[in-house]
Design an enzyme around this catalytic site. Structure first.
Site, mmCIF file in Angstrom:
data_model
loop_
_atom_site.group_PDB
_atom_site.id
_atom_site.type_symbol
_atom_site.label_atom_id
_atom_site.label_comp_id
_atom_site.label_asym_id
_atom_site.label_seq_id
_atom_site.Cartn_x
_atom_site.Cartn_y
_atom_site.Cartn_z
ATOM 1 N N CYS A 134 47.864 8.070 26.137
ATOM 2 C CA CYS A 134 47.854 8.441 27.545
ATOM 3 C C CYS A 134 47.423 9.888 27.703
ATOM 4 O O CYS A 134 48.058 10.787 27.165
ATOM 5 C CB CYS A 134 49.218 8.237 28.179
ATOM 6 S SG CYS A 134 49.169 8.613 29.931
ATOM 7 N N THR A 198 42.814 5.070 29.550
ATOM 8 C CA THR A 198 41.975 5.699 30.574
ATOM 9 C C THR A 198 41.088 6.793 29.989
ATOM 10 O O THR A 198 41.411 7.401 28.972
ATOM 11 C CB THR A 198 42.835 6.278 31.705
ATOM 12 O OG1 THR A 198 43.816 7.130 31.135
ATOM 13 C CG2 THR A 198 43.497 5.169 32.508
HETATM 14 C C1 LIG Z 1 48.029 3.235 37.512
HETATM 15 C C2 LIG Z 1 47.790 3.062 36.039
HETATM 16 C C3 LIG Z 1 48.841 3.228 35.142
HETATM 17 C C4 LIG Z 1 48.652 3.065 33.777
HETATM 18 N N1 LIG Z 1 49.714 3.200 32.930
HETATM 19 C C5 LIG Z 1 49.548 2.954 31.613
HETATM 20 C C6 LIG Z 1 50.662 2.979 30.716
HETATM 21 O O1 LIG Z 1 51.800 3.191 31.113
HETATM 22 N N2 LIG Z 1 50.430 2.722 29.401
HETATM 23 C C7 LIG Z 1 49.187 2.443 28.906
HETATM 24 O O2 LIG Z 1 49.039 2.200 27.717
HETATM 25 N N3 LIG Z 1 48.117 2.403 29.740
HETATM 26 C C8 LIG Z 1 48.267 2.657 31.068
HETATM 27 N N4 LIG Z 1 47.178 2.584 31.906
HETATM 28 C C9 LIG Z 1 45.860 2.284 31.357
HETATM 29 C C10 LIG Z 1 45.527 0.800 31.486
HETATM 30 O O3 LIG Z 1 46.449 0.002 30.771
HETATM 31 C C11 LIG Z 1 44.097 0.509 30.990
HETATM 32 O O4 LIG Z 1 44.015 0.846 29.622
HETATM 33 C C12 LIG Z 1 43.034 1.289 31.733
HETATM 34 O O5 LIG Z 1 43.377 1.405 33.096
HETATM 35 C C13 LIG Z 1 41.648 0.648 31.626
HETATM 36 O O6 LIG Z 1 41.635 -0.665 32.151
HETATM 37 P P1 LIG Z 1 41.214 -1.025 33.665
HETATM 38 O O7 LIG Z 1 39.921 -0.351 33.956
HETATM 39 O O8 LIG Z 1 41.160 -2.505 33.702
HETATM 40 O O9 LIG Z 1 42.307 -0.475 34.540
HETATM 41 C C14 LIG Z 1 47.357 2.760 33.286
HETATM 42 C C15 LIG Z 1 46.297 2.597 34.187
HETATM 43 C C16 LIG Z 1 46.485 2.728 35.547
HETATM 44 C C17 LIG Z 1 45.333 2.540 36.495
#
Ligand SMILES: Cc1cc2nc3c(=O)[nH]c(=O)nc-3n(C[C@H](O)[C@H](O)[C@H](O)COP(=O)(O)O)c2cc1C
Ligand SMILES: Cc1cc2nc3c(=O)[nH]c(=O)nc-3n(C[C@H](O)[C@H](O)[C@H](O)COP(=O)(O)OP(=O)(O)OC[C@H]3O[C@@H](n4cnc5c(N)ncnc54)[C@H](O)[C@@H]3O)c2cc1C
Ligand code: FES
Lengths: 311, 238
Positions: A134, A198
């Site tokens: 993260c 992210t």
């Molecule tokens: C609001 C939000 C909260 C997130 N919280 C976490 C988290 O607690 N742990 C984690 O491993 N990834 C977290 N992520 C990352 C997502 O699990 C994912 O890896 C990332 O958003 C890319 O995928 P996507 O484009 O489908 O959202 C978070 C993403 C978002 C948007």
């Protein structure tokens, strides 16, 4: 026409669909995990959890922009003891649906990863995901473990020593060589990888308020803007390591999911797409994937895996 | 595309709302349904949800309970305002002879609904309650909408002494209402839901929850049953 089978196998566990609810999105309560499971998920990941509770950053913490989302939730979570209750409740609700539960964990230092897993064992999640990546808490927690193969391997080993359940390690795209980190955590005992967390961190400034919009000033990018980066990471990792990969980052349609699978992913994580498409996101993506497979004559998901790598 | 997540405007007027709250009238043009809300950003401080009292121009009623709502009490005409929205699902406009039941700051979204329903010729009945006279909100707006207004306070300092739910029960018992719209504390909403069942009248209520994203992603606002207040609501069927 052949039947299209969307099920996949991840670490010996069958998923009804390749879609995995990404950590931190909607996975805060047992009721929400159940709701997503009922709406097309093959597996669901609960919010990342640490030994002690964390309040997270003040708002704004999650904002939509034209490329997707930017977030700095700051790993807000109720702590491992409270998470045991949530996970146990979720397990009871998911069991009749045949949807496995992934518990996501993180810690301030490498040894802490083992501690949080030892607490969560009581809830008997089906798999663990180790969030070493993260980017939004770097100021507090130091650089994410994912930036350094040695630290990443240490965190992985700590989890490996604490459980016999399958361990997924979630990687960051914000590194010079994601394959080096991937190899290090696989050597340390990871059964699977998830990529990507992210991207960034990035920043949005409100030019009238003349200040960054996120209270944390910077946050991680997700959604459509990051998809090409995610696809590249999955492609490279699938050549570098022999373990299955949950590919995620910007997957919004069934065809995006096919792209991840052709890059080498075994399953596909979905997070930000719930913003664009709402609770029906996974059902819609399943229909789109099925339509593509029928059009192209694929009978099951594994037939598409890694196709972009050529013969 | 403008590099801006929030809509920007300025405060035009600040009016007292009860003895402690304020009604903030801005020049932000918005097109929304009654019951929808905005995330209001106070730069370098926080971002919090507020129901719309009117949409164009954007009008809010804010009761001070903490840092953000406290800061909003001190807004002056000309101060900038930053909002994200409109968000969430609002009220249906299906009531032909609607009864609105408002407790405390629940008066805010229902004032918007009252004027929207009145604009389309509906006869609007409102049961408006608060602990005491100085916590009654937006009485003038309900009057301006031409609503039949029943006021209650728990201490009897204005209108009838008692609970707003008792008035709602009397109005329902008299018949003539075909839909109930409610906003207020959860115990009040539960009692209104029971009344709707008892009298066989459909009801809708606007709920509150702690929110972060406001867009159905973070999972902070689970109502307890997996429904998201920010996206599935804030208005739910009773
Ligand atoms: C609001 C939000 C909260 C997130 N919280 C976490 C988290 O607690 N742990 C984690 O491993 N990834 C977290 N992520 C990352 C997502 O699990 C994912 O890896 C990332 O958003 C890319 O995928 P996507 O484009 O489908 O959202 C978070 C993403 C978002 C948007
Ligand atoms: C959809 C929606 C619409 C809303 N509409 C209005 C409105 O029109 N006018 C208005 O004044 N307020 C409204 N609120 C409530 C408003 O968002 C909170 O009062 C505000 O967030 C408090 O922020 P603060 O920094 O001032 O206080 P905080 O420090 O955040 O809170 C102060 C105290 O109030 C409690 N609290 C905070 N939020 C809530 C809540 N949602 N429900 C119950 N207790 C709470 C906290 O636990 C704390 O004890 C609405 C909330 C939601 C979810
Ligand atoms: S506030 Fe984030 S899901 Fe409702």
């Amino acid at each position: 026409m052949r039947d299209t089978d969307l099920s996949v196998e991840l670490c010996g566990i069958r998923l009804r669909t390749p879609f995995v609810l990404a950590a931190g999105v909607l996975g805060t309560t047992a009721a929400l995990l159940e709701r997503v499971a009922r709406r097309g998920a093959g597996a669901v990941t609960a919010k990342s959890c640490s030994v002690r509770p964390r309040r997270g950053h003040p708002n704004p913490t999650v904002l939509p922009w034209e490329g997707g989302l930017i977030n700095a939730v700051g790993l807000a979570n109720p702590g491992a003891a409270a998470m045991v209750g949530i996970l146990a409740d979720a397990r009871r609700r998911l069991a009749p649906l045949g949807v496995p539960l992934i518990a996501s964990v993180f810690a301030e230092e490498a040894g802490g990863f083992g501690e949080v897993v030892r607490i969560l064992e009581e809830a008997e999640p089906d798999l663990y995901e180790v969030n070493i990546s993260c980017p939004n808490v770097a100021e507090e927690l130091g650089m994410p473990f994912a930036a350094d193969p040695v630290q990443a391997a240490r965190a992985t080993a700590a989890v490996r020593a604490a459980t016999r359940r399958p361990v997924i390690v979630k990687l960051s795209p914000n590194v010079a060589d994601i394959c080096a980190v991937g190899r290090a955590v696989v050597d340390a005992g990871a059964d699977a990888l998830a990529a990507i967390n992210t991207l960034g961190p990035g920043m949005l400034i409100d030019i009238r308020a003349r200040t960054p919009v996120l209270a944390n000033r910077m946050g991680g990018l997700s959604g459509p803007a990051v998809r090409p980066v995610a696809v590249r990471c999955v492609y490279e990792l699938s050549r570098a390591v022999p373990v299955p990969i949950i590919g995620m980052g910007g997957v919004t349609t069934g065809e995006d999911a096919v792209e991840m699978i052709m890059a080498g992913a075994t399953a596909v994580g979905v997070g930000s797409a719930f913003y664009q498409r709402g609770m029906g996101a996974l059902e819609a993506m399943a229909a789109e994937m099925r339509a593509f497979m029928q059009e192209q004559g694929f009978g099951c998901v594994s037939e598409m895996r890694g196709l972009a790598h050529g013969a | 595309m403008a590099p801006s997540v929030h809509l920007t405007g300025r405060v035009v007027r600040v009016e007292p709302a009860g003895h402690r709250g304020v009604t903030i009238v801005s020049d932000v043009p918005l097109s929304a349904r009654p019951g929808q809300f905005v995330m209001l950003w106070v730069p370098r401080m926080d971002e919090k949800p507020f129901s719309l009292v009117a949409d164009s121009p954007l009008t809010l009623a804010v009761v001070p309970v903490g840092p953000v709502t406290g800061r909003l009490q001190r807004l002056q005409p000309g101060d900038p305002l930053y909002v994200r929205g409109p968000l969430g699902r609002g009220f249906s406009l299906d009531g032909k002879r609607p009864l609105l039941v408002a407790g405390g700051s629940g008066a805010a979204p229902l004032a918007f609904l009252a004027s929207r329903l009145a604009e389309t010729g509906r006869e609007v009945t409102v049961a408006l309650g608060a602990r005491s006279a100085d916590e009654l909100l937006l009485v003038e707006r309900y009057q301006a909408a031409g609503a039949r207004l029943w006021i209650t306070t728990e201490d009897g300092s204005a209108g009838e002494r008692g609970l707003v739910v008792s008035v709602a029960e009397r109005l329902l018992a008299n018949g003539g209402c075909d839909r109930v719209y409610a906003c207020g504390p959860v115990p009040m909403l539960e009692r209104v839901a029971a009344l709707c069942r008892l009298y066989g009248v459909p009801g809708e209520a606007s709920y509150e929850a702690y929110m972060r994203c406001g867009i159905g992603v973070c999972g902070s606002c689970d109502r307890g049953d997996g429904l998201l207040v920010c996206r599935d609501g804030p208005v739910f069927g009773l």
